[in-house]
Design a protein around this motif. Structure first.
Motif, short mmCIF file in Angstrom:
data_model
loop_
_atom_site.label_atom_id
_atom_site.label_comp_id
_atom_site.label_asym_id
_atom_site.label_seq_id
_atom_site.Cartn_x
_atom_site.Cartn_y
_atom_site.Cartn_z
N UNK A 367 -16.79 -2.43 63.84
CA UNK A 367 -18.24 -2.40 64.05
C UNK A 367 -18.49 -2.23 65.54
N UNK A 368 -18.98 -1.04 65.89
CA UNK A 368 -19.30 -0.75 67.28
C UNK A 368 -20.43 0.26 67.29
N UNK A 369 -21.51 -0.08 67.94
CA UNK A 369 -22.68 0.78 67.98
C UNK A 369 -22.65 1.66 69.22
N UNK A 370 -22.82 2.97 69.00
CA UNK A 370 -22.94 3.93 70.08
C UNK A 370 -24.30 4.58 69.92
N UNK A 371 -25.14 4.39 70.94
CA UNK A 371 -26.54 4.83 70.84
C UNK A 371 -27.22 4.21 69.63
N UNK A 372 -26.89 2.91 69.41
CA UNK A 372 -27.47 2.09 68.36
C UNK A 372 -27.19 2.60 66.96
N UNK A 373 -26.05 3.25 66.73
CA UNK A 373 -25.64 3.62 65.38
C UNK A 373 -24.12 3.67 65.28
N UNK A 374 -23.62 3.41 64.06
CA UNK A 374 -22.18 3.44 63.82
C UNK A 374 -21.67 4.87 63.85
N UNK A 375 -20.42 4.99 64.24
CA UNK A 375 -19.78 6.30 64.19
C UNK A 375 -18.48 6.17 63.41
N UNK A 376 -18.28 7.11 62.52
CA UNK A 376 -17.07 7.08 61.69
C UNK A 376 -16.09 8.13 62.20
N UNK A 377 -14.87 7.74 62.31
CA UNK A 377 -13.86 8.67 62.82
C UNK A 377 -13.04 9.32 61.70
N UNK A 378 -13.14 8.78 60.49
CA UNK A 378 -12.30 9.27 59.40
C UNK A 378 -13.09 9.36 58.10
N UNK A 379 -12.87 10.45 57.37
CA UNK A 379 -13.43 10.62 56.03
C UNK A 379 -12.28 10.83 55.04
N UNK A 380 -12.41 10.25 53.87
CA UNK A 380 -11.46 10.46 52.80
C UNK A 380 -11.90 11.63 51.94
N UNK A 381 -10.93 12.42 51.48
CA UNK A 381 -11.19 13.49 50.52
C UNK A 381 -10.66 13.01 49.18
N UNK A 382 -11.57 12.85 48.22
CA UNK A 382 -11.13 12.30 46.93
C UNK A 382 -11.28 13.36 45.84
N UNK A 383 -10.50 13.18 44.78
CA UNK A 383 -10.52 14.06 43.61
C UNK A 383 -10.59 13.17 42.38
N UNK A 384 -11.57 13.41 41.52
CA UNK A 384 -11.72 12.61 40.31
C UNK A 384 -10.76 13.13 39.25
N UNK A 385 -9.87 12.28 38.83
CA UNK A 385 -8.90 12.62 37.79
C UNK A 385 -8.97 11.54 36.73
N UNK A 386 -9.44 11.92 35.56
CA UNK A 386 -9.65 10.92 34.52
C UNK A 386 -10.73 9.95 34.95
N UNK A 387 -10.38 8.66 34.94
CA UNK A 387 -11.32 7.64 35.39
C UNK A 387 -10.88 7.07 36.73
N UNK A 388 -10.21 7.90 37.52
CA UNK A 388 -9.64 7.45 38.79
C UNK A 388 -10.12 8.33 39.93
N UNK A 389 -10.33 7.69 41.08
CA UNK A 389 -10.67 8.40 42.31
C UNK A 389 -9.39 8.50 43.14
N UNK A 390 -8.81 9.66 43.18
CA UNK A 390 -7.55 9.84 43.88
C UNK A 390 -7.81 10.43 45.27
N UNK A 391 -7.25 9.76 46.28
CA UNK A 391 -7.38 10.27 47.66
C UNK A 391 -6.33 11.35 47.87
N UNK A 392 -6.79 12.57 48.15
CA UNK A 392 -5.86 13.69 48.33
C UNK A 392 -5.75 14.13 49.78
N UNK A 393 -6.55 13.54 50.65
CA UNK A 393 -6.46 13.90 52.06
C UNK A 393 -7.48 13.14 52.88
#
Length: 925
Positions: A367-393
Motif C-alpha cells: 500500500x503506497x499512494x502516488x499522487x493519492x492513488x494506488x499503482x499496480x505493477x503487475x497484472x495476471x492473465x487468466x483463462x477460464x477452464x471449466x470452473x477454474x481460473x487458471x493463471x497463464x501469464x
C-alpha cells in the motif's frame, strides 16, 4: 523455612496480580474501549442492499477490529458512521452532506461506483474532507484535479497496456471494445485506443439500463460483423448478463475471443456465480500476492459471513474487499499521526498529508499512494477452464508479458504465454475475424394481391414450383436490409389479406410473422398492435379524374391566371390611385383640369396606363409622385406575376381535368370509385358521399374501365385512393387521367383516418424497427431509389410520353388576393397617408375660411372650400413659372395694361414668327 515459603508465596501472588492487571488492560484495549483514546468520526457511504457492499462492509469492520487489537497503544480510535447510498447518485451526495454537516466526520470511505463518487468528491473538495474510495476505478476521476480524493484502488487505465499486449501477442488486427455508457466504461477508452494504435478498434456502447432485447440486438449486430475479438468493460451484473446472452445465440463457440477487464475478472465468482458457462474466456486482473495473513483473513472472513448467514458456496473475498480492508488500515494510521487538538481547524489537509505518507504491506499487496492513488505493477492473465481460473501469464510495465510456467518474457512475434483453452473447448488460436456466412432469419408475411401488382406480386415458377415475391415494396425492403450493419435473411410467407390488411397486421401482433412487408398503410389503429418503420411512399389521399382536350378552345384563358377577387381588387385600386392623383394634381396641373368628363377620363386613363407604364400626363405634386412611384412598383409585380402565370396556363391548357372539386361530385350525384378493402370507403362516407354513389375497384384496369364509362354508363366520374396507387394508375394511363390537387391529406380528417403512407410492420419494441427505418432513409436518399421507381412505375417513359402531367395543379394555380395582400396594403397605406397630408395642408392653408364668421353655416364654409379647391393654385410654383414667362411678352392692343407688367426686349436673334407668337401671349391679373 516458613519465612522462605511465605516470601515465595507473596512474590507469586504479586506476579499473578500484575499479570491479571496487564491482561485486563490488554483485553480492555483490544475491545477498543480505552478510556483515554480520542474518537475520530469517519463516514462510510455504501449501497447496503447489494451483496458487493455487504462483503466490503464486513472487510471494513474486520480491518478496524484487527488494527486496534494489534495496536493497543494508539491514542485515537475510528468511529464509523454508515450511510446507505441506495444505489443512487443523488442519495450518495445527500448522505455525504449529512455526514459532513451533521456528524462532523473527518473523512469518508466510499462510495461504490465511479458515478456516485464524481458528485461526492465535489463536496469533499468544498469542505476539505478526504474521501477514500476502494472501488471507483474510472480514469475520468482525476486525483490531480480533486485534492481531497484518494483512490485506494487501481485506475482502470493501468490495464490498457496489458490488454493491448495480449491482443498484439496473438496478432489480432481488429477488436471490438464493448463498454457501458457511463464513467466506468468510457474512462478506459482513451488509454485503450492509444495502447492499440496499430489495431483497428470498433466500439459497441451498451446502456446501463439495457434490457435483454436491447442486448440481443447489439449481439446480433456484432455477430454479423467480421471481427471476432471482443474486449468487454462494464459493471459485473450487466457484463455477465451480456455474456449469458452471447452464449445463448452461439457467440461463445469456436472462433470467438472474449477478453474481460480487471473489474469483471475479479468479480467472476460474485454471488456464487459458476464459471462453467464462461469457459474459454481470457481476463486481466491486478495481481494479489499470496501471504499467510491473506489466508488467515480469508478463513475468518468466511466464518464471519457464515455466522451472519450471508456466505454462499465458493464465496471468497474479492480484491475490492481487500482494498477496503487496507483503506481502513491506512486511514487509522494517518489519523494517529494527525494531532486533533493541534490541527482542529485545518484537520483535513493535515490528514490528507499523513495519509499520503502511509506505507505498509497490506492484504492486497504493497500500500503506497502516488499522487493519492494506488499503482499496480503487475497484472495476471487468466483463462477460464471449466470452473477454474487458471493463471497463464503475467504482465509488468518493465517486462511486458511473462509466461506463467517459464517465467520468461514473451515476444509478441514468438512463443506466446501458456496453453490456452478457447471458447468451444478449442486449442486452436482464433484468427480474430470471420466472413459472416449466416445472418438472423426472420419470417416475413407478404400480402397476396389481385391488383396493383407493381407494389407486391407473388410468382410461382411452373417448373420448380418455387414461389417468390417481387415488386416495388419488396425491392425497397431488400435494399434496406443491405444497409443494415448486420445480416438478416428474410423468409417470405404469403397470406391473402382478406377484406383488408388489418388481419395481416394483427398476425404480427400474434407472433405469426416477424414482419409484414408490402403496401401496408400506416394508420393510428394499426399502430396500437405493431411498430411501423418510416414510410417509403408519399402520404395522403387524392383523386384522379378524366381529362379533356381544351387546346385552343378557351377564348377566355387570359382571365384564368387571376382569381375573381384579385381582378376586382386590382380594378378598385386602379380607380383609387387615379382619384388620389387627380386630387393632388387638380389645382396645380392643367392636364388634370377642364370639363368634368375630361377630368374623369384623364384620371382613369392615367391610372390604367401605368399598367404598361404609358401614361403621358406629367405629375408635378410631390405627394402625387410619391403615390405613383409606390403604385408603379405594385403594378410591376402584378404584371410580372400575371405574365408568368398566363404562360404556364397557355403551356398546359391542352389537357384539363373534368372535375376539380369534391363538392361538385356530391351535388351533381356523380359516382366515385375506391379501392376495395381499404379505409378510403370510410373516408368517402365521412365526406357525405351516399353509399349509392360509391363503387369499388380492385386493380388499375378495373379503375380505368369505370372511369372510361362515366357515371351515365354505370361507371364513375372520379376515383379516390392513396397517392401511391393513384400514381400507379396515372403512370399507365397518363394521357387519359390526371391527379387533381389539392389532395385530401388524411390528417385533416378524423384521427382514425390518419395515415403516413406505406411502411413495414414489426412487433412492438422490435429492435429492427429503428434500424430498418434508418436504412429506408438511406435508400430513399440514394440513386437506388430512382432505379427502383423507374423499374416498377416506368417513370422515365412517363416523363417523355406524358409531358403534361402538371395539369393536375391547374385548379389550384390561380393567383388570389392572398398572394398580394402585402402589396395592396403598401399601396393603400401610401395613398391614404399622402391623402391625409394633403387634406391637412389644404385645411391649414385656408383655415381663415373655416374660422371666418362671415361665411355663416358649416355648409357654406364647405362650399367655399370646394370652390377654392376647384380653382387654380396661382401661388403654385408651376403657375408662377408660367406667369413669369408670359409677363415678359409685349402687350398687344387687346391686352389690358396693368401697371405691374414689365416689358422685356426680345433678343435680336429671335425670328419674326416667334416674336409674333410671343406678342400674342398675355397674362391675366
Amino acid at each position: 523455612m516458613m519465612t522462605n515459603n511465605t516470601t515465595e508465596n507473596r512474590n507469586n501472588f504479586l506476579s499473578y496480580f500484575v499479570l491479571f492487571l496487564w491482561g485486563f488492560v490488554v483485553m480492555d484495549v483490544g475491545l477498543g474501549q480505552h478510556t483515554t483514546s480520542d474518537e475520530i468520526k469517519v463516514g462510510v457511504v455504501i449501497d447496503l442492499k447489494t451483496n458487493f457492499s455487504k462483503i466490503c462492509l464486513t472487510s471494513i469492520n474486520m480491518s478496524l477490529s484487527d488494527f486496534y487489537q494489534t495496536h493497543p497503544h494508539y491514542r485515537t480510535r475510528l468511529a464509523l458512521h454508515v450511510r446507505d447510498s441506495m444505489e443512487d447518485i443523488v442519495e450518495t451526495s445527500v448522505a455525504a452532506y449529512d455526514l459532513i454537516n451533521n456528524e462532523q466526520v473527518r473523512a469518508i470511505i466510499g462510495p461504490r461506483s465511479s458515478m456516485q463518487a464524481e458528485f461526492m468528491i465535489k463536496l469533499a473538495n468544498k469542505y476539505q474532507v478526504p474521501t477514500i474510495t476502494f472501488s471507483a476505478t474510472s480514469p475520468l476521476l482525476k486525483t490531480i484535479n480533486n485534492p481531497y480524493f484518494v483512490r485506494a484502488t487501481i485506475d482502470d487505465s493501468f490495464q490498457a497496456e496489458a490488454i493491448a499486449s495480449i491482443v498484439k501477442s496473438f496478432g489480432w488486427r481488429s477488436i471490438v471494445a464493448i463498454y457501458v455508457d457511463n464513467e466506468l466504461g468510457q474512462g478506459i477508452m482513451p488509454s485503450l485506443s492509444e495502447a492499440l494504435e496499430d489495431v483497428e478498434v470498433h466500439r459497441s456502447v451498451i446502456s446501463p439500463e439495457a434490457r435483454d432485447d436491447q442486448i440481443l440486438k447489439e449481439l446480433y449486430k456484432l455477430k454479423t460483423e467480421q471481427t471476432r475479438v471482443f474486449v468487454i468493460n462494464m459493471d459485473s451484473s450487466l457484463g455477465f448478463r451480456f455474456l449469458k446472452k452471447a452464449r445463448e445465440i452461439g457467440m461463445m463457440e469456436e472462433g470467438y475471443v472474449w477478453l474481460l477487464s480487471n473489474g469483471m475478472t475479479h468479480m467472476m465468482r460474485d454471488n456464487g456465480r459458476s464459471l462453467e458457462t464462461m469457459e474459454g474466456l481470457l481476463g486481466v486482473r491486478s495481481h494479489v500476492p499470496q501471504s499467510k495473513e491473506l489466508q488467515d483473513f480469508s478463513l475468518r472472513w468466511k466464518r464471519k459471513l457464515e455466522k451472519e448467514n450471508q456466505a454462499r458456496d465458493s464465496t471468497e473475498p474479492n480484491v475490492f474487499a481487500l482494498w477496503a480492508y487496507d483503506s481502513v488500515t491506512a486511514l487509522a494510521m494517518a489519523v494517529e499521526k494527525t494531532n486533533t487538538k493541534t490541527y482542529r481547524r485545518t484537520y483535513g489537509p493535515h490528514l490528507l498529508e499523513a495519509l499520503s505518507d502511509v506505507e505498509f504491506k497490506g492484504l492486497a499487496g504493497d500500500f503506497k499512494l502516488i499522487n493519492r492513488q494506488l499503482e499496480s505493477s503487475t497484472f495476471e492473465i487468466i483463462n477460464v477452464i471449466g470452473d477454474e481460473e487458471r493463471i497463464i501469464g503475467f504482465w509488468t510495465p518493465s517486462s511486458g508479458l511473462v509466461n506463467a510456467k517459464s517465467n520468461k518474457t514473451t515476444s509478441f512475434l514468438g512463443k506466446r504465454f501458456g496453453p490456452v483453452i478457447w471458447p468451444g473447448n478449442s486449442n486452436v488460436v482464433p484468427k480474430g475475424w470471420e466472413i459472416p456466412t449466416s445472418g438472423k432469419k426472420i419470417k416475413v408475411g407478404v400480402p397476396v394481391n389481385k391488383g396493383f401488382l407493381n407494389f407486391v406480386e407473388i410468382k410461382t415458377d411452373p417448373i420448380s414450383n418455387v414461389t417468390t415475391a417481387t415488386g416495388y415494396a419488396i425491392d425497397i425492403f431488400e435494399a434496406a436490409l443491405k444497409e443494415l450493419p448486420y445480416s438478416v435473411i428474410p423468409q417470405y410467407g404469403f397470406e391473402a389479406p382478406g377484406d383488408n390488411y388489418n388481419n395481416l397486421v394483427y398476425q404480427v401482433y400474434e407472433g405469426k410473422w416477424d414482419a409484414v412487408v408490402g403496401d401496408i398503410t400506416i394508420t393510428s389503429n394499426r399502430s396500437r398492435y405493431v411498430d411501423f418503420t418510416l414510410p417509403y411512399t408519399e402520404s395522403g389521399v387524392s383523386m384522379i379524374v378524366p381529362v379533356r382536350d381544351n387546346k385552343n378552345k378557351n377564348a377566355w384563358v387570359f382571365l384564368k391566371p387571376w382569381s375573381l377577387d384579385l381582378w376586382i381588387t386590382t380594378g378598385c385600386f386602379f380607380v383609387l390611385i387615379g382619384f388620389v392623383v387627380w386630387l393632388f394634381e387638380h389645382r396645380v396641373n392643367t392636364d388634370f383640369r377642364g370639363p368634368p368628363h375630361h377630368q374623369i377620363g384623364t384620371s382613369v386613363c392615367f391610372s390604367f396606363s401605368t399598367m404598361v407604364f404609358a401614361h403621358r400626363e406629367k405629375v408635378v405634386s410631390n405627394l402625387a409622385r410619391f403615390v405613383v412611384v409606390v403604385w408603379c412598383f405594385v403594378v410591376l409585380v402584378l404584371t410580372q406575376s400575371y405574365t408568368a402565370n398566363l404562360t404556364s396556363f397557355l403551356t398546359v391548357q391542352s389537357l384539363q381535368p373534368t372535375v376539380t372539386n369534391v363538392k361538385d361530385l356530391i351535388s351533381k350525384g356523380e359516382s366515385v370509385g375506391y379501392q376495395e378493402g381499404t379505409f378510403v370507403y370510410d373516408l368517402l362516407r365521412d365526406l357525405n358521399f351516399p353509399e349509392s354513389q360509391l363503387k369499388p375497384f380492385g386493380s388499375a384496369e378495373e379503375c380505368d374501365d369505370l372511369l372510361s364509362k362515366g357515371t351515365s354508363k354505370g361507371g364513375i366520374a372520379a376515383a379516390f385512393d392513396e397517392v401511391p396507387y393513384l400514381k400507379d394508375i396515372v403512370s399507365e394511363y397518363c394521357s387519359k387521367y390526371a391527379m387533381v390537387e389539392p389532395s385530401f391529406k388524411t390528417a385533416g380528417f378524423k384521427p382514425s383516418f390518419k395515415t403516413a403512407g406505406f411502411g413495414f410492420a414489426f412487433p412492438k419494441n422490435s429492435p429492427m424497427t429503428g434500424d430498418i427505418s434508418r436504412a429506408i432513409l438511406k435508400v430513399t436518399q440514394s440513386k437506388e431509389m430512382s432505379l427502383i421507381e423507374n423499374k416498377w412505375f416506368n417513370r422515365l417513359n412517363l416523363a417523355s410520353d406524358c409531358p403534361d402531367q402538371d395539369t393536375a395543379d391547374l385548379s389550384s394555380n390561380r393567383l388570389s388576393v392572398s398572394s398580394f395582400w402585402g402589396l395592396f396594403l403598401i399601396a393603400g397605406v401610401a395613398s391614404f397617408l399622402a391623402l391625409f397630408v394633403f387634406v391637412a395642408l389644404f385645411l391649414y392653408e385656408h383655415r381663415h375660411t373655416l374660422c371666418s364668421n362671415s361665411e355663416g353655416s358649416i355648409w357654406r364654409k364647405l362650399k367655399s372650400l370646394f370652390r377654392i379647391f376647384d380653382e387654380k393654385d396661382i401661388r403654385s410654383h408651376t403657375f408662377k413659372s408660367n406667369a413669369v414667362h408670359n409677363v415678359s411678352s409685349p402687350i398687344t392692343p387687346c391686352t389690358p395694361s396693368p401697371s405691374n407688367v414689365q416689358i422685356r426686349p426680345l433678343p435680336r436673334s429671335m425670328s419674326l414668327n416667334r416674336e409674333f407668337e410671343l406678342r400674342r401671349e398675355h397674362v391675366y391679373p
